[in-house]
Design an enzyme around this catalytic site. Structure first.
Site, mmCIF file in Angstrom:
data_model
loop_
_atom_site.group_PDB
_atom_site.id
_atom_site.type_symbol
_atom_site.label_atom_id
_atom_site.label_comp_id
_atom_site.label_asym_id
_atom_site.label_seq_id
_atom_site.Cartn_x
_atom_site.Cartn_y
_atom_site.Cartn_z
ATOM 1 N N ASP A 62 36.726 60.102 27.040
ATOM 2 C CA ASP A 62 35.747 60.941 26.334
ATOM 3 C C ASP A 62 34.703 60.085 25.605
ATOM 4 O O ASP A 62 33.644 60.582 25.223
ATOM 5 C CB ASP A 62 36.458 61.790 25.264
ATOM 6 C CG ASP A 62 36.731 63.210 25.735
ATOM 7 O OD1 ASP A 62 35.908 63.744 26.500
ATOM 8 O OD2 ASP A 62 37.749 63.787 25.309
ATOM 9 N N LYS A 106 38.379 71.015 34.285
ATOM 10 C CA LYS A 106 38.471 69.561 34.432
ATOM 11 C C LYS A 106 39.533 69.207 35.475
ATOM 12 O O LYS A 106 39.336 68.313 36.307
ATOM 13 C CB LYS A 106 38.830 68.910 33.085
ATOM 14 C CG LYS A 106 37.682 68.932 32.071
ATOM 15 C CD LYS A 106 38.144 68.538 30.670
ATOM 16 C CE LYS A 106 37.037 68.742 29.643
ATOM 17 N NZ LYS A 106 37.462 68.512 28.256
ATOM 18 N N GLN A 160 42.188 67.388 24.306
ATOM 19 C CA GLN A 160 41.224 68.490 24.223
ATOM 20 C C GLN A 160 41.065 68.925 22.768
ATOM 21 O O GLN A 160 42.040 69.155 22.064
ATOM 22 C CB GLN A 160 41.711 69.665 25.099
ATOM 23 C CG GLN A 160 40.747 70.827 25.195
ATOM 24 C CD GLN A 160 39.415 70.473 25.865
ATOM 25 O OE1 GLN A 160 39.356 69.636 26.762
ATOM 26 N NE2 GLN A 160 38.338 71.089 25.411
HETATM 27 N N1 GUN Z 1 36.162 70.198 23.280
HETATM 28 C C1 GUN Z 1 34.893 70.605 23.524
HETATM 29 N N2 GUN Z 1 34.235 69.666 24.225
HETATM 30 C C2 GUN Z 1 35.085 68.646 24.422
HETATM 31 C C3 GUN Z 1 34.985 67.396 25.110
HETATM 32 O O1 GUN Z 1 33.944 67.003 25.656
HETATM 33 N N3 GUN Z 1 36.099 66.637 25.099
HETATM 34 C C4 GUN Z 1 37.242 67.020 24.497
HETATM 35 N N4 GUN Z 1 38.278 66.197 24.539
HETATM 36 N N5 GUN Z 1 37.377 68.176 23.872
HETATM 37 C C5 GUN Z 1 36.299 68.982 23.844
#
Ligand code: GUN
Length: 286
Positions: free
Chosen positions: A120, A53, A97
């Site tokens: 998100d 990311k 996350q």
């Molecule tokens: N962990 C696995 N997928 C995601 C996601 O799309 N966003 C976040 N914040 N954590 C994750």
């Protein structure tokens, strides 16, 4: 052999467009968009996602502040940090996350993020906005799936869509977004009887159950569109693989996505787009 919808290529084109828009807006508003990422612990998957990311963000001109904490951090400390980030007007997006360690309550933490910065789309306010068709931030993975279907001009209206998986992050919002595009939607899950009878009727089949190569060719209708949201370890090769048995299913369907290189890059791309939308809204509020 099906046409492979390349998430890598679609995301690349969208990120190039986004980079140009960010470059113009950054001059207009005198600052770049900023995303704050909170990462707790050293889970290999989470570290790798955050790294991906951060790289993608820097490529399009989004600043990233990563707050990486020991697994032992308390909920109070995370709460304090989110409070601070909510009140920092130069922070446009906040991403925590997941998964978090067990002693930290995920729902408490997510609810604390300002809905305007919840890139998100996990905050209850944004979840409600999707279900009520109000303006809000859409979750990245299902948003990315719709963008993939649109990239190939695949008709959704009036089609039978089957979503396998009912998670809050993917299955449920995916079903709602397909419904909003006038598909007739069925959601399947671990208690669904005769799953194959349901999936065989799908014009559009979304696999989001988290089981390596679970969707076999005998579960797919001839000419179906198959989108694979899975990200699993192949027990035989230990490599990343999807929920769909790609080699066999791709001989039967009309369109298919691969893992890696399918939905994954689109999730990241939509996170960047959400951050940019939050940034524009943040600046326009001033
Ligand atoms: N962990 C696995 N997928 C995601 C996601 O799309 N966003 C976040 N914040 N954590 C994750």
């Amino acid at each position: 052999m099906a046409i492979i919808i390349s998430g890598t290529n679609v995301a690349k084109a969208r990120k190039e467009r986004l980079k140009e828009e960010i470059s113009l807006s950054s001059k207009l508003y005198n600052r770049s968009p900023k995303l704050a990422v909170i990462l707790v612990g050293n889970d290999v998957g989470s570290l790798s996602y955050v790294k991906g990311k951060a790289k993608a963000a820097s490529e399009v001109g989004i600043l990233i502040d990563t707050y990486h904490y020991e697994k032992s951090i308390t909920e109070e400390e995370i709460v304090k940090k989110i409070d601070e980030l909510n009140n920092d007007s130069t922070v446009d997006g906040i991403l925590v996350q997941l998964p978090l360690p067990k002693h930290i309550r995920t729902d408490v933490v997510i609810e604390l993020i300002s809905p305007k910065k919840d890139v998100d789309g996990f905050h209850p306010r944004n979840v409600a906005s999707l279900y009520l068709k109000q303006e809000g931030i859409l979750p990245c993975t299902p948003k990315g799936v719709i963008a993939l279907l649109d990239s190939e001009n695949i008709e959704i209206d009036g089609k039978r869509a089957v979503v396998v998986g009912r998670s809050n992050i993917v299955g449920m919002p995916m079903a709602k977004m397909l419904l909003d595009r006038n598909a007739t939607v069925t959601i399947c899950h671990s208690h669904t009887k005769n799953l194959q009878d349901v999936t065989k009727n799908a014009d559009i089949l979304i696999a989001a159950l988290g089981k390596a190569k679970f969707i076999k060719e005998n579960m797919v209708k001839d000419g179906a569109v198959v989108i694979d949201v899975g990200a699993n370890r192949d027990p035989e090769t230990n490599k990343l693989c999807g929920d769909v048995d790609f080699v066999n299913v791709s001989n039967k369907c009309s369109y298919i996505t691969k893992v890696p290189g399918g939905v994954g890059p689109m999730t990241i791309c939509c996170l960047l787009e959400n951050t940019y939308i939050a940034y524009l809204n943040n600046n326009r509020r001033k």
